[in-house]
Design an enzyme around this catalytic site. Structure first.
Site, PDB file in Angstrom:
ATOM      1  N   PHE A 123      12.183 -14.665   3.729  1.00 37.65           N
ATOM      2  CA  PHE A 123      11.272 -14.548   2.837  1.00 37.65           C
ATOM      3  C   PHE A 123      11.941 -13.522   1.781  1.00 37.65           C
ATOM      4  O   PHE A 123      12.011 -12.211   2.242  1.00 37.65           O
ATOM      5  CB  PHE A 123       9.931 -13.972   3.293  1.00 37.65           C
ATOM      6  N   LEU A 125      10.842 -11.324  -1.194  1.00 41.01           N
ATOM      7  CA  LEU A 125       9.921 -10.511  -2.176  1.00 41.01           C
ATOM      8  C   LEU A 125      10.444  -9.151  -2.672  1.00 41.01           C
ATOM      9  O   LEU A 125      10.837  -9.097  -3.856  1.00 41.01           O
ATOM     10  CB  LEU A 125       8.694 -10.406  -1.377  1.00 41.01           C
ATOM     11  N   SER A 132       6.710  -1.582  -2.254  1.00 35.93           N
ATOM     12  CA  SER A 132       5.611  -1.439  -2.093  1.00 35.93           C
ATOM     13  C   SER A 132       4.872  -2.132  -3.333  1.00 35.93           C
ATOM     14  O   SER A 132       4.035  -2.775  -3.172  1.00 35.93           O
ATOM     15  CB  SER A 132       4.904  -0.041  -1.834  1.00 35.93           C
ATOM     16  N   ASP A 240      -0.896 -12.134   4.393  1.00 35.33           N
ATOM     17  CA  ASP A 240      -2.142 -11.954   5.175  1.00 35.33           C
ATOM     18  C   ASP A 240      -1.862 -12.648   6.682  1.00 35.33           C
ATOM     19  O   ASP A 240      -2.507 -12.105   7.652  1.00 35.33           O
ATOM     20  CB  ASP A 240      -3.155 -12.676   4.619  1.00 35.33           C
ATOM     21  N   GLN A 279      -1.168  15.273  36.000  1.00 35.08           N
ATOM     22  CA  GLN A 279      -2.054  14.689  34.870  1.00 35.08           C
ATOM     23  C   GLN A 279      -1.358  14.683  33.633  1.00 35.08           C
ATOM     24  O   GLN A 279      -1.877  13.749  32.832  1.00 35.08           O
ATOM     25  CB  GLN A 279      -3.395  15.813  34.840  1.00 35.08           C
ATOM     26  N   GLN A 336       9.398  10.326  26.538  1.00 36.17           N
ATOM     27  CA  GLN A 336       8.925  11.584  26.858  1.00 36.17           C
ATOM     28  C   GLN A 336       8.892  11.341  28.369  1.00 36.17           C
ATOM     29  O   GLN A 336       9.306  12.199  29.174  1.00 36.17           O
ATOM     30  CB  GLN A 336       7.777  12.018  26.279  1.00 36.17           C
ATOM     31  N   GLY A 339      11.973  11.496  30.032  1.00 40.25           N
ATOM     32  CA  GLY A 339      13.011  12.711  29.754  1.00 40.25           C
ATOM     33  C   GLY A 339      14.177  12.363  29.212  1.00 40.25           C
ATOM     34  O   GLY A 339      14.476  11.540  28.359  1.00 40.25           O
ATOM     35  N   GLU A 363       6.782  -5.818   5.889  1.00 37.93           N
ATOM     36  CA  GLU A 363       5.516  -6.555   5.830  1.00 37.93           C
ATOM     37  C   GLU A 363       4.512  -5.763   5.304  1.00 37.93           C
ATOM     38  O   GLU A 363       3.307  -5.863   5.330  1.00 37.93           O
ATOM     39  CB  GLU A 363       5.310  -7.346   6.793  1.00 37.93           C
ATOM     40  N   GLU A 367       1.108   2.812   4.372  1.00 35.35           N
ATOM     41  CA  GLU A 367       0.495   3.406   3.430  1.00 35.35           C
ATOM     42  C   GLU A 367      -0.145   1.961   2.656  1.00 35.35           C
ATOM     43  O   GLU A 367      -1.390   2.121   2.148  1.00 35.35           O
ATOM     44  CB  GLU A 367       1.290   4.192   2.410  1.00 35.35           C
TER      45      GLU A 367
HETATM   46  N1  CAA Z   1      -4.761 -13.090  -1.031  1.00 33.23           N
HETATM   47  C1  CAA Z   1      -4.863 -13.875  -2.088  1.00 33.23           C
HETATM   48  N2  CAA Z   1      -4.745 -13.011  -3.345  1.00 33.23           N
HETATM   49  C2  CAA Z   1      -4.510 -11.910  -3.489  1.00 33.23           C
HETATM   50  C3  CAA Z   1      -4.137 -11.148  -2.361  1.00 33.23           C
HETATM   51  C4  CAA Z   1      -4.211 -11.606  -1.024  1.00 33.23           C
HETATM   52  N3  CAA Z   1      -4.015 -10.976   0.234  1.00 33.23           N
HETATM   53  N4  CAA Z   1      -3.612  -9.710  -2.435  1.00 33.23           N
HETATM   54  C5  CAA Z   1      -3.773  -9.649  -3.791  1.00 33.23           C
HETATM   55  N5  CAA Z   1      -3.999 -10.958  -4.449  1.00 33.23           N
HETATM   56  C6  CAA Z   1      -4.311 -11.322  -5.827  1.00 33.23           C
HETATM   57  C7  CAA Z   1      -5.494 -10.372  -6.370  1.00 33.23           C
HETATM   58  O1  CAA Z   1      -6.693 -10.786  -6.379  1.00 33.23           O
HETATM   59  C8  CAA Z   1      -4.755 -10.325  -7.907  1.00 33.23           C
HETATM   60  O2  CAA Z   1      -5.438 -11.595  -8.535  1.00 33.23           O
HETATM   61  P1  CAA Z   1      -6.058 -11.584 -10.292  1.00 33.23           P
HETATM   62  O3  CAA Z   1      -4.772 -11.376 -10.832  1.00 33.23           O
HETATM   63  O4  CAA Z   1      -6.244 -12.891 -10.250  1.00 33.23           O
HETATM   64  O5  CAA Z   1      -6.976 -10.651 -10.008  1.00 33.23           O
HETATM   65  C9  CAA Z   1      -3.226 -10.505  -7.841  1.00 33.23           C
HETATM   66  O6  CAA Z   1      -3.358 -10.884  -6.706  1.00 33.23           O
HETATM   67  C10 CAA Z   1      -2.592  -9.192  -8.110  1.00 33.23           C
HETATM   68  O7  CAA Z   1      -3.462  -8.256  -6.930  1.00 33.23           O
HETATM   69  P2  CAA Z   1      -3.167  -6.550  -7.053  1.00 33.23           P
HETATM   70  O8  CAA Z   1      -3.572  -6.258  -8.570  1.00 33.23           O
HETATM   71  O9  CAA Z   1      -4.000  -6.217  -5.702  1.00 33.23           O
HETATM   72  O10 CAA Z   1      -1.628  -6.166  -6.926  1.00 33.23           O
HETATM   73  P3  CAA Z   1      -0.954  -5.054  -6.860  1.00 33.23           P
HETATM   74  O11 CAA Z   1       0.414  -4.949  -7.748  1.00 33.23           O
HETATM   75  O12 CAA Z   1      -1.739  -3.921  -7.235  1.00 33.23           O
HETATM   76  O13 CAA Z   1      -0.237  -4.911  -5.537  1.00 33.23           O
HETATM   77  C11 CAA Z   1      -0.240  -4.353  -3.198  1.00 33.23           C
HETATM   78  C12 CAA Z   1      -1.212  -4.766  -4.233  1.00 33.23           C
HETATM   79  C13 CAA Z   1      -1.292  -4.598  -1.906  1.00 33.23           C
HETATM   80  C14 CAA Z   1       0.210  -3.103  -2.963  1.00 33.23           C
HETATM   81  C15 CAA Z   1       0.975  -5.263  -2.714  1.00 33.23           C
HETATM   82  O14 CAA Z   1       1.935  -5.220  -3.980  1.00 33.23           O
HETATM   83  C16 CAA Z   1       1.498  -5.348  -1.506  1.00 33.23           C
HETATM   84  O15 CAA Z   1       1.136  -5.742  -0.623  1.00 33.23           O
HETATM   85  N6  CAA Z   1       2.737  -4.512  -1.521  1.00 33.23           N
HETATM   86  C17 CAA Z   1       3.534  -4.868  -0.393  1.00 33.23           C
HETATM   87  C18 CAA Z   1       4.576  -5.850  -0.206  1.00 33.23           C
HETATM   88  C19 CAA Z   1       4.902  -6.145   1.081  1.00 33.23           C
HETATM   89  O16 CAA Z   1       4.401  -6.170   2.046  1.00 33.23           O
HETATM   90  N7  CAA Z   1       6.371  -6.414   1.135  1.00 33.23           N
HETATM   91  C20 CAA Z   1       6.831  -6.841   2.401  1.00 33.23           C
HETATM   92  C21 CAA Z   1       7.846  -7.705   2.018  1.00 33.23           C
HETATM   93  S1  CAA Z   1       8.313  -9.156   3.312  1.00 33.23           S
HETATM   94  C22 CAA Z   1       9.282  -8.127   4.322  1.00 33.23           C
HETATM   95  O17 CAA Z   1       8.912  -7.060   4.887  1.00 33.23           O
HETATM   96  C23 CAA Z   1      10.521  -8.513   4.440  1.00 33.23           C
HETATM   97  C24 CAA Z   1      10.707  -9.259   5.846  1.00 33.23           C
HETATM   98  O18 CAA Z   1      11.759 -10.143   6.052  1.00 33.23           O
HETATM   99  C25 CAA Z   1      10.236  -8.957   7.042  1.00 33.23           C
END
Ligand code: CAA
Length: 383
Positions: A123, A125, A132, A240, A279, A336, A339, A363, A367
């Site tokens: 994945f 992203l 973030s 999610d 304890q 801990q 030790g 993921e 924060e």
């Molecule tokens: N489900 C469906 N739609 C969603 C949603 C969700 N969970 N979350 C947001 N949206 C939609 C919103 O409704 C919005 O839609 P509209 O434009 O139609 O209104 C759109 O997406 C934009 O949403 P936000 O305005 O909330 O977006 P934002 O830019 O403010 O970001 C955030 C919100 C929660 C901070 C998000 O950027 C986020 O989750 N950041 C962290 C990313 C992350 O988890 N990265 C990990 C990468 S994967 C990884 O770790 C690699 C690996 O290999 C393990």
């Protein structure tokens, strides 16, 4: 309210626990030391259906529910977090996205390979400047005759360089913010795809992490997953589900640390008695177990809500937040209890401690989980 697992779920849990103890535990420390991607054990996991747990049987998956998935990720994580991370990413992100947004052709092309473990999915992203703030990604996908040309670099990709299928978020409309993001399916070996050297991480060394680069990389129209501009929502909806997997993983690592501390505290004596009878140690063990149980219940409830067809944005974020912070406290306390021995590689708790740390980061950081929960508070009021 019935909290009991089904007979099938208990049988699966027991079988996978035995598999993990026999096949993964004996190799986990060496894989960690060598930073080696565990293809051999992944092949065995694939044969058991663990790399396509919720993918339907018609695509070669195990066709199980999300509660079973959460239980099985915990079992693998209790043996080794690296295996569980690879398992959670390939199941929870690429496969779940193919199922929710893929065309029949895309599903037929990729799901059987991923579900069997012949291929691993990744994945893409995050980027170097945007973790973030995921919508600030800069990788572009330019429309050309018959497809798109991708340019940019993705960071922190679990299984980067090892995986054969990459789900890539890129901007098809640079000025449109989150609404300008689209998702692409890119195969390893496509001209223009490159990989950085594996990151030197604190923990989870066997779950190789690297950058993935796209340099004038052409992909056909059929590589687009979902519609143009849907990519950000697609990524968030995948997370999610993915966050339930990471919460389960955190519970598994914490359980392993608790069990190591419990056993050590029963054997080790000081001042004439087993140290758990003090304890200071007994209460620590009690707190560890209580926190694990609380996080597990939240995780299983999020999985159960998903099985019932609900959106789990809030519950998945809550479960991941609680489980990741819990895993860090519990693994810290396990060191801990042991030790000086806990600080050495003679016992596995130092690995659990290192492996747990990233559960508060990948993921979505702790924060970010709070941001998601905070926004859902007001979204729920609007309903
Ligand atoms: N489900 C469906 N739609 C969603 C949603 C969700 N969970 N979350 C947001 N949206 C939609 C919103 O409704 C919005 O839609 P509209 O434009 O139609 O209104 C759109 O997406 C934009 O949403 P936000 O305005 O909330 O977006 P934002 O830019 O403010 O970001 C955030 C919100 C929660 C901070 C998000 O950027 C986020 O989750 N950041 C962290 C990313 C992350 O988890 N990265 C990990 C990468 S994967 C990884 O770790 C690699 C690996 O290999 C393990």
């Amino acid at each position: 309210m019935d909290f009991s697992l089904s007979e099938e779920q208990i049988a699966l849990m027991t079988a996978v626990r035995e598999f993990a103890r026999a096949e993964i535990v004996p190799v986990a420390a060496a894989l960690d030391r060598e930073g080696r991607f565990p293809w051999e054990t992944l092949r065995k996991m694939g044969a058991l259906g663990l790399l396509g747990v919720t993918t339907p049987e018609r695509y070669g998956g195990a066709g199980l529910d999300n509660v079973s998935y959460a239980i099985l990720v915990e079992e693998i994580a209790a043996a080794d977090a690296s295996h569980a991370t690879i398992m959670s990413v390939t199941n929870g992100l690429p496969q779940s996205l193919l199922l929710s947004h893929g065309t029949d052709e895309q599903r037929d092309a990729y799901l059987p390979k991923l579900a069997s473990g012949e291929w691993i999915g990744a994945f893409c992203l995050s980027e170097a400047h945007s973790g973030s703030d995921a919508a600030a990604l800069r990788t572009t996908a330019r429309r050309v005759d018959g497809g798109y040309v991708l340019d940019g670099a993705k960071a922190w990709v679990t299984s980067g360089g090892e995986a054969q299928l990459y789900v890539v978020m890129a901007k098809t409309d640079v000025g449109a913010g989150a609404r300008g993001v689209s998702t692409f399916l890119v195969e390893k070996g496509t001209a223009g795809v490159g990989f950085g050297k594996p990151e030197e991480k604190l923990g989870q060394h066997a779950a190789v992490t690297s950058t993935v680069t796209f340099d004038d990389c052409f992909v056909p129209d059929t590589a687009l997953l979902g519609k143009e501009g849907q990519g950000f929502v697609i990524a968030m909806s995948a997370l999610d589900g993915g966050r339930i997997g990471i919460a389960s993983l955190a519970v598994g690592v914490a359980r392993a640390a608790f069990e190591a501390a419990r056993d050590y505290a029963a054997e080790r004596t000081a001042f004439g008695k087993a140290i758990h009878e003090f304890q200071a140690i007994g209460f620590k063990l009690a707190d560890m177990l209580t926190q694990i149980e609380a996080a597990r219940l939240m995780t299983l409830r999020a999985a159960w809500l998903k099985d019932a067809g609900n959106r789990t944005t809030r519950e998945a974020a809550m479960a991941k937040l609680v489980a990741s912070e819990m895993a860090n406290r519990v693994t810290h306390d396990a060191v801990q209890v042991l030790g000086g021995y806990g600080y050495t590689k003679d016992y596995p708790v130092e690995r659990y401690f290192r492996d747990a740390r990233v559960t508060e980061i990948y993921e979505g950081t702790r924060e970010v989980q709070r941001m998601v929960i905070h926004r859902q508070i007001y979204r729920d009021l609007d309903r």
